[in-house]
Every structure is written in structure tokens, then in C-alpha cells.
Design an enzyme around this catalytic site. Sequence first.
Site, PDB file in Angstrom:
ATOM      1  N   GLY A 196       0.504  -1.573  -0.152  1.00 40.17           N
ATOM      2  CA  GLY A 196      -0.251   0.233  -0.093  1.00 40.17           C
ATOM      3  C   GLY A 196       1.035   1.267   0.465  1.00 40.17           C
ATOM      4  N   ARG A 432      -3.020  -5.446  14.611  1.00 40.62           N
ATOM      5  CA  ARG A 432      -3.544  -6.321  13.014  1.00 40.62           C
ATOM      6  C   ARG A 432      -3.745  -7.393  13.819  1.00 40.62           C
ATOM      7  NH1 ARG A 432       0.577  -4.884   8.580  1.00 40.62           N
ATOM      8  NH2 ARG A 432      -0.516  -2.697   7.914  1.00 40.62           N
ATOM      9  N   HIS A 542       2.620 -10.941   6.911  1.00 39.65           N
ATOM     10  CA  HIS A 542       4.189 -10.490   6.984  1.00 39.65           C
ATOM     11  C   HIS A 542       4.705 -11.740   8.370  1.00 39.65           C
ATOM     12  CE1 HIS A 542       7.142  -7.455   7.488  1.00 39.65           C
ATOM     13  NE2 HIS A 542       7.704  -8.025   8.344  1.00 39.65           N
ATOM     14  N   GLU A 571      13.088  -7.919   5.780  1.00 37.22           N
ATOM     15  CA  GLU A 571      11.785  -9.032   6.208  1.00 37.22           C
ATOM     16  C   GLU A 571      12.458 -10.237   6.360  1.00 37.22           C
ATOM     17  OE1 GLU A 571       7.250 -10.735   5.791  1.00 37.22           O
ATOM     18  OE2 GLU A 571       7.673  -9.216   4.630  1.00 37.22           O
TER      19      GLU A 571
END
Length: 605
Positions: A196, A432, A542, A571
Amino acid sequence: MKQKKIIAIILCLVLAFMIIGCQSNQQETTQQEVNNNTGEESFFTPGTYVGTASAHNGDLEVEVTVDENAIISIEIIKHNESEGIADPAIERIPTNVVNSQSLAVDSISGATVTSDAIISAITHALEQAGGDIDALKQKSDSAINEGETIEYTADVVVIGGGGAGLSAAVTAHENGANVIVLEKMPRLGGNTILSGGAFNAVNPERQERQGIEDSTEKHYTQTYEGGDEAGNPELVRTFVEGAPTALQWLESLGMEFNDDVFTVLGGMWPRANKPSTPLGTGFIDTYVNYIEANDGIEVLLDTEAVELIMDGDRVVGVNAKSFDDTVIVNANNGVIVATGGFGANPEMREEYNEVWADLLSLKTTNHPGATGDGIVMGIDVNASLVGMEHIQLLPMGDPISGSLSGNIEQGVENRIFVNKAGNRFVDEGARRDVMTQALIEQEDAFMWVIVDSHSYPTEDTKNNFNESIAELMEQDRAYKGDTLEALAEQIGVNSDNLIKAVEAFNDSVEAGNADAFGRTLFDEKLDSPPYYAGARVPTVHHTMGGLEINTKGQVVDTNGNVIPGLYAAGEVTGGIHGTNRLGGNALAEITVFGRIAGESAANAQ
């Protein structure tokens, strides 16, 4: 006797001719089978044909050109598939069909729906051309290419061409190193290009203009506590203090951000800087522009790193493969691993999962290349892993693909979630993991995002993924009602429940107090028709765990010692976000540590 011998000779000759004839026929039959398998005998009526098939986001069209004996070219002339996720299929499937002259090509992992649609559209076109579809669907035994060994040398070798890898490559080059980037996919971008784009960084110039108080200390506290204090405090501190500088660095390279900050899903505070270009394309375009304008950075696409090369205890290069070729890349200074997480590897997710009931069946927002390759290579050189069990789910997956595309929210403050009964069920500004667990407990783990014209003043208004609400409605991915009753009918929920949910939300907005779910993030009431709804489900987003690093971006081994010549960023690393990553922290963090790793590797002795 003489007559019998003559007859016997004639019979032998006849038999010999019969055997030769059978062998000849058998050879012809075998060749015919080979020809059929390669498409050589699937004769076409020469010309250009258009084939259509239903894909994930609507119809997909291809243009196929053939001569009498072969498929000459295939071009995808129309599609609405999600950028980044579908790109590998769009780039590879037509090429594979032309190269193999066969429809029996493999789908691209992570883009199966798009892959199948492309093959179906090509099939439709070849049917019009009179092709033997059954023959074309046979797998061909193509000749095995032995390939060759290609060797390169650079000061710094970067594995991975996403946001972390490219920020590392550019920074290493700025520090005087020549760089080679290895990317296993056919294009650069990784997860960054389909994100995003939200970039968390304290930005007084923008925030103070909006009346927002913020500080790096607040960012640190929210990040550290938001990850249940499981992150490494030194890494968290390095990240939040480096984020504003990283933002300024991107802008110095030519990247543009909007004037206002916002709160991204799970971000906990309005400090998300939004790129002026759609999705994460601005990040990748900025890096590519730098690479194209400067000598000294070479990018090798379709080149998959498979092994780190060691000289004693030092990492000195990478063994890789590119199609049939063996690629050896020597590193004078060091290797930076920036391969991303393992969100697109269901088996690896389940291997380390200790929190969620089931991760095998869930789809992911990640691109197909996020399969944990760098972690596996790190394990092979005794790298320490940290936080592998911490895997983040989002409540915002597309019901079909699992991707973030199609999400109609424009910001946390101006939308609510309702379940299939039309009831709210969670604080929509929460962490989240909290929101996702609440969604999992709803019927079919399914919800509707509800917004109004504050989010979409016109039907041409686009979401954070460059999709207009009109396009989403045309694709039956969003629904509209001029009243809440009409919207409830459109999406099949109880209208009384939906009306009560919206009214209660509006009361809380007016009062400015925490509502029954503890929500405190508000902006506008949902009171300006038309109203819109979009469906969402849980999706893997993630992986917070990975290679252990220090504040210099150096990878640490299982004994706590630095592995000479090995760095990591993005990541693929662990220890920064703890149990839960705040929304908007990823792009900032990969840029901060990409720059750190690039500088460290460039200046290594």
C-alpha cells in the site's frame, strides 16, 4: 530342392521388407507423436486471433499470431489483474507457450488464477486458428540444455531486488562500491511494489500542519510495546531514529510523498507518509531511476541464489542459477541477504507457527518469490534465527486471491467492519493480530468494510491500490447503496443491524470518546451517502522472524558472533517487530536497514 530354396528366399525377402516397413511405420508413428507433442503437426490457419477468459478481476484478452506450423507471438492486450501479484504470470506464461509450442506449461506459483486464465485465453484463440488443442496440451520432452557457467565479481552482492535489496544496493554504490543485484523473479519489486506504500516516520513538517503531535520516542514506544516488547530494543531504536532520515533520503532521490500523513491499518498513530504514485511503485521506480542513471550497479533477473560461498568462516560470494546456467558471483566486500520473508511458503509457515490454528490453507498478500530462501541459506552457514514463530495475519485479504487489492478503505478513521449479520465485532483501530483473531471468530471468517462518500466523493476516486470504486463495483468486488437499507440488501446482511452499527459509530464520533469496542480513532461520521461495502478475509501478511542481525546490519551466528562478510536487511531478518508489526513500519524499516547494510558492506575491509 532348388524350387524350395527360391521360395524360401522370396519369403525371407518379403519378411525382410515387412520388418523394414514396420520399422519405418513405427518410426513415422513415433515422429508423429513427437511432432504432436511439440505442436509441429498442429497446423493453424495463419493470422492473428483474440482469445478471452475470465480472470480474477474480470475478463482477460490475449492476441495470438500463428503461421501454418507455429505459434509466432502472444500478447496480453487487456487485463485488470493486480499489479505485482499477477505480473510474473503475465510476463512468463505467453513466453513459455511460444518457446515450448505447447499449452502444457506450468502455472506461476502465487498467481494461479491469472495463469490459468491466460492459458484459457490462449486456448480460445488457438481454437479459432484451427489448432489441435489436444495435441497442444501434451507435455513436450524438450531437449535438455546443459547451460554454461557464468562468473561475476563485485564489491557488494545483494540477493533480492525488492525495497530492502535496492535501498542497500543504491546506498552501497553511494559509498563507492560496485554492486550486483540477484533477483530470482523476472522483475524487480518484491513485496514492496505491491504494498500500500505507507511509510511510518515522524515528520513534523506534515504532522504539525495537521495538528498531530508525534516524536521518535512515541514511535519507539508504540513499536516496542506493539510487538509485546519482544523486539530487540537497540534495533527498534535504530529503526525509529533512522526513519525520518530515510524518508528525506528517498525524497532526495526524487521520490514524492503526499502532503498529509494518515493512519494505516494497524499503524496505531497518524504518521504514515503516502507516496504520490500508486502502491509501492514509487520506491522501486526511484531506485531503478538511480541505477539507470549511474554506472556500477548490475541487475541479474531470473537469477536465483541457492548457496552462500564460504572461505573459512567468511562469506565471499553466492552460487546461483539462471534457467540452465550456473552463476557464480564473487563478493570482494560482502553479501547482503534481502530476500524477504516466507509468507508465500505455506509449509515453512506451518513449520514455525505456534500461534494460529491453521496457516496451510490461508492465502497471502505476498508475491510468489517470498519463500524464505535467504533464511535457508543463512541456516546453512550457521546463522542465528530469531522470532520465527511470529507470523502476522491481516483481516484485509481479498476473498479469492488473499491479496490486499480491492480493499476499499482509505484510512483507519473513516470505516467500520461488520460481519455477515451486519454487526460490528472489534475495535477497527486495534493491532492487526487483535483484529484478525476477532475476524477468525466470525461466521466464515468473513467481514464487510463499510465506508461512505467521505472516502469516495466520486466513483472515479481510487483506493490505495490504484483501483477506482467504479472498477471494483464493475468487478463485483465492491457494492453501493444510496441508503444503508439498500446496501444491506446488496450484501445480504440484516439491515436493522447495519443501521444500528453505523448509528452507534456516529454517536461515538460525535462524542469523541472511546466506543463500546474501545475504539478511539475517528474522523468523519458515516452519514454521507452513497455507502459502499467490500468483502475481506484473513490473509498471511508478514513474517516477523528471520536472520538475527546487529545495528550494523551484520548477521550473527548461533554462538552470538558476527559472520564476516554477511549482512541482511528487510523481512528476511528478525528481532525488530517482535510479535506484531505495526502497519506502515515495514517500508520504513526495510529502507533504514537496507541503507545500514549497504553502507556497512561497502565499507567492509
